[in-house]
Write an enzyme that holds these catalytic residues in place. Structure first.
Site, PDB file in Angstrom:
ATOM      1  N   GLU A 196       0.750  -0.931  -0.109  1.00  0.00           N
ATOM      2  CA  GLU A 196      -0.130   0.050  -0.038  1.00  0.00           C
ATOM      3  C   GLU A 196       0.918   1.427   0.121  1.00  0.00           C
ATOM      4  O   GLU A 196       1.930   1.373   0.574  1.00  0.00           O
ATOM      5  CB  GLU A 196      -0.986   0.003   1.233  1.00  0.00           C
ATOM      6  CG  GLU A 196      -2.259  -0.495   1.041  1.00  0.00           C
ATOM      7  CD  GLU A 196      -2.275  -2.027   1.120  1.00  0.00           C
ATOM      8  OE1 GLU A 196      -1.426  -2.426   2.098  1.00  0.00           O
ATOM      9  OE2 GLU A 196      -3.049  -2.682   0.490  1.00  0.00           O
TER      10      GLU A 196
ATOM     11  N   TYR B  78       8.016   2.262  -7.159  1.00  0.00           N
ATOM     12  CA  TYR B  78       7.378   0.936  -7.279  1.00  0.00           C
ATOM     13  C   TYR B  78       6.992   0.566  -8.827  1.00  0.00           C
ATOM     14  O   TYR B  78       7.130  -0.500  -9.136  1.00  0.00           O
ATOM     15  CB  TYR B  78       6.071   0.786  -6.383  1.00  0.00           C
ATOM     16  CG  TYR B  78       6.274   1.078  -4.971  1.00  0.00           C
ATOM     17  CD1 TYR B  78       7.511   0.522  -4.385  1.00  0.00           C
ATOM     18  CD2 TYR B  78       5.593   1.995  -4.176  1.00  0.00           C
ATOM     19  CE1 TYR B  78       7.634   0.904  -2.957  1.00  0.00           C
ATOM     20  CE2 TYR B  78       5.832   1.896  -2.701  1.00  0.00           C
ATOM     21  CZ  TYR B  78       6.917   1.494  -2.181  1.00  0.00           C
ATOM     22  OH  TYR B  78       7.155   1.543  -0.827  1.00  0.00           O
TER      23      TYR B  78
HETATM   24  C1  COA Z   1      10.498   6.288  -1.072  1.00  0.00           C
HETATM   25  C2  COA Z   1      11.819   6.388  -0.559  1.00  0.00           C
HETATM   26  C3  COA Z   1      12.062   5.330   0.002  1.00  0.00           C
HETATM   27  C4  COA Z   1      12.797   6.487  -1.854  1.00  0.00           C
HETATM   28  O1  COA Z   1      14.046   6.491  -1.456  1.00  0.00           O
HETATM   29  P1  COA Z   1      15.545   7.075  -2.124  1.00  0.00           P
HETATM   30  O2  COA Z   1      16.533   6.422  -1.589  1.00  0.00           O
HETATM   31  O3  COA Z   1      15.259   8.531  -1.679  1.00  0.00           O
HETATM   32  O4  COA Z   1      14.940   6.631  -3.741  1.00  0.00           O
HETATM   33  P2  COA Z   1      16.068   6.285  -4.708  1.00  0.00           P
HETATM   34  O5  COA Z   1      17.273   7.538  -4.650  1.00  0.00           O
HETATM   35  O6  COA Z   1      16.656   5.152  -4.623  1.00  0.00           O
HETATM   36  O7  COA Z   1      15.161   6.483  -6.116  1.00  0.00           O
HETATM   37  C5  COA Z   1      14.598   5.526  -6.663  1.00  0.00           C
HETATM   38  C6  COA Z   1      13.493   6.009  -7.426  1.00  0.00           C
HETATM   39  O8  COA Z   1      12.483   6.732  -6.708  1.00  0.00           O
HETATM   40  C7  COA Z   1      11.784   7.618  -7.455  1.00  0.00           C
HETATM   41  N1  COA Z   1      11.828   9.085  -6.860  1.00  0.00           N
HETATM   42  C8  COA Z   1      12.655   9.310  -5.843  1.00  0.00           C
HETATM   43  N2  COA Z   1      12.494  10.401  -5.295  1.00  0.00           N
HETATM   44  C9  COA Z   1      11.577  11.263  -6.162  1.00  0.00           C
HETATM   45  C10 COA Z   1      11.043  12.264  -6.311  1.00  0.00           C
HETATM   46  N3  COA Z   1      11.329  13.171  -5.528  1.00  0.00           N
HETATM   47  N4  COA Z   1      10.045  12.552  -7.257  1.00  0.00           N
HETATM   48  C11 COA Z   1       9.704  11.441  -7.915  1.00  0.00           C
HETATM   49  N5  COA Z   1      10.164  10.274  -7.814  1.00  0.00           N
HETATM   50  C12 COA Z   1      11.288  10.001  -7.041  1.00  0.00           C
HETATM   51  C13 COA Z   1      12.408   7.670  -8.762  1.00  0.00           C
HETATM   52  O9  COA Z   1      11.719   6.663  -9.625  1.00  0.00           O
HETATM   53  C14 COA Z   1      13.723   6.824  -8.468  1.00  0.00           C
HETATM   54  O10 COA Z   1      14.413   6.394  -9.598  1.00  0.00           O
HETATM   55  P3  COA Z   1      15.874   6.965 -10.392  1.00  0.00           P
HETATM   56  O11 COA Z   1      16.127   8.254  -9.521  1.00  0.00           O
HETATM   57  O12 COA Z   1      16.638   5.979 -10.564  1.00  0.00           O
HETATM   58  O13 COA Z   1      14.971   7.405 -11.559  1.00  0.00           O
HETATM   59  C15 COA Z   1      12.167   7.669   0.130  1.00  0.00           C
HETATM   60  O14 COA Z   1      11.785   8.873  -0.651  1.00  0.00           O
HETATM   61  C16 COA Z   1      11.549   7.574   1.249  1.00  0.00           C
HETATM   62  O15 COA Z   1      11.897   7.278   2.226  1.00  0.00           O
HETATM   63  N6  COA Z   1      10.067   8.579   1.450  1.00  0.00           N
HETATM   64  C17 COA Z   1       9.376   8.658   2.760  1.00  0.00           C
HETATM   65  C18 COA Z   1       8.796   7.286   3.256  1.00  0.00           C
HETATM   66  C19 COA Z   1       7.964   6.570   2.276  1.00  0.00           C
HETATM   67  O16 COA Z   1       7.148   7.294   1.604  1.00  0.00           O
HETATM   68  N7  COA Z   1       8.050   5.296   1.932  1.00  0.00           N
HETATM   69  C20 COA Z   1       7.145   4.561   1.369  1.00  0.00           C
HETATM   70  C21 COA Z   1       6.040   4.103   1.799  1.00  0.00           C
HETATM   71  S1  COA Z   1       4.750   3.233   0.833  1.00  0.00           S
END
Ligand code: COA
Length: 161
Positions: free
Chosen positions: A111, A123
């Site tokens: 989710e 995702y």
């Molecule tokens: C979601 C989360 C885990 C991603 O972690 P991250 O280390 O920042 O992500 P990554 O650097 O590995 O990026 C992976 C992909 O996420 C997406 N992404 C990351 N930041 C983004 C942004 N600001 N806007 C759009 N897409 C984004 C992109 O598809 C990216 O791929 P790419 O950079 O290779 O094109 C992080 O933003 C987070 O902790 N968010 C808050 C908690 C959360 O929402 N968890 C998920 C709950 S369902």
């Protein structure tokens, strides 16, 4: 990023730090407590940590809810310290969970808040598709969630024959 980030197991001792990150990452969406993390780690499910030296900068968990031949798993949580976001850590954590799910040929569900574009984009890029909406899923924020599904990996041993 110059500091090396490594993936490995999450330990019970990491629980307070995980709870601290949850407060930052999921305000208003019932962030997990340290006890929830201790229980999750002790349950034998796959919980991973991303560490920069001694500092825990990310975590993720997968629960297998049904075994083969129709295996199913759920991504329970994934989070990256805001100071470390955007450097591939979330993608690496998710890839490690999905590799484990693929070994079981599990269909994976999760989710995600409908307004959480970074997570949804991540995702979708790994094969998840939106299969439903759960209204007012999160408490106390009452935000809506998408349910997403990633189909089980194809059976290589059959496909290769
Ligand atoms: C979601 C989360 C885990 C991603 O972690 P991250 O280390 O920042 O992500 P990554 O650097 O590995 O990026 C992976 C992909 O996420 C997406 N992404 C990351 N930041 C983004 C942004 N600001 N806007 C759009 N897409 C984004 C992109 O598809 C990216 O791929 P790419 O950079 O290779 O094109 C992080 O933003 C987070 O902790 N968010 C808050 C908690 C959360 O929402 N968890 C998920 C709950 S369902």
């Amino acid at each position: 990023m110059s500091t090396t980030v490594t993936l490995g197991p999450l330990y019970r001792a990491d629980a307070p730090r995980c709870a601290e990150l949850e407060e930052l990452l999921f305000p208003g969406d019932d962030p997990w407590s340290a006890q929830s993390f201790r229980d999750a780690v002790s349950s034998g499910q796959l919980y991973l940590a991303a560490r920069a030296g001694d500092e825990l900068v990310g975590y993720a968990g997968l629960a297998v809810v049904a075994g083969p031949p129709m295996a199913e798993a759920e991504v329970h949580t994934i989070g990256v310290d805001p100071a470390w976001q955007g450097h591939g850590i979330g993608r690496a954590l998710l890839a490690a969970l999905l590799a484990a799910a693929d070994e079981l040929r599990a269909t994976v569900f999760l989710e995600v808040r409908t307004d959480n574009e970074p997570a949804r984009t991540l995702y979708e890029s790994t094969g998840f598709v939106v299969v439903g909406t759960r209204r007012r899923y999160y408490r106390p924020s009452m935000a809506d969630a998408y349910t997403m599904r990633r189909e089980r990996a194809a059976r290589q041993d059959v496909a290769d024959r």
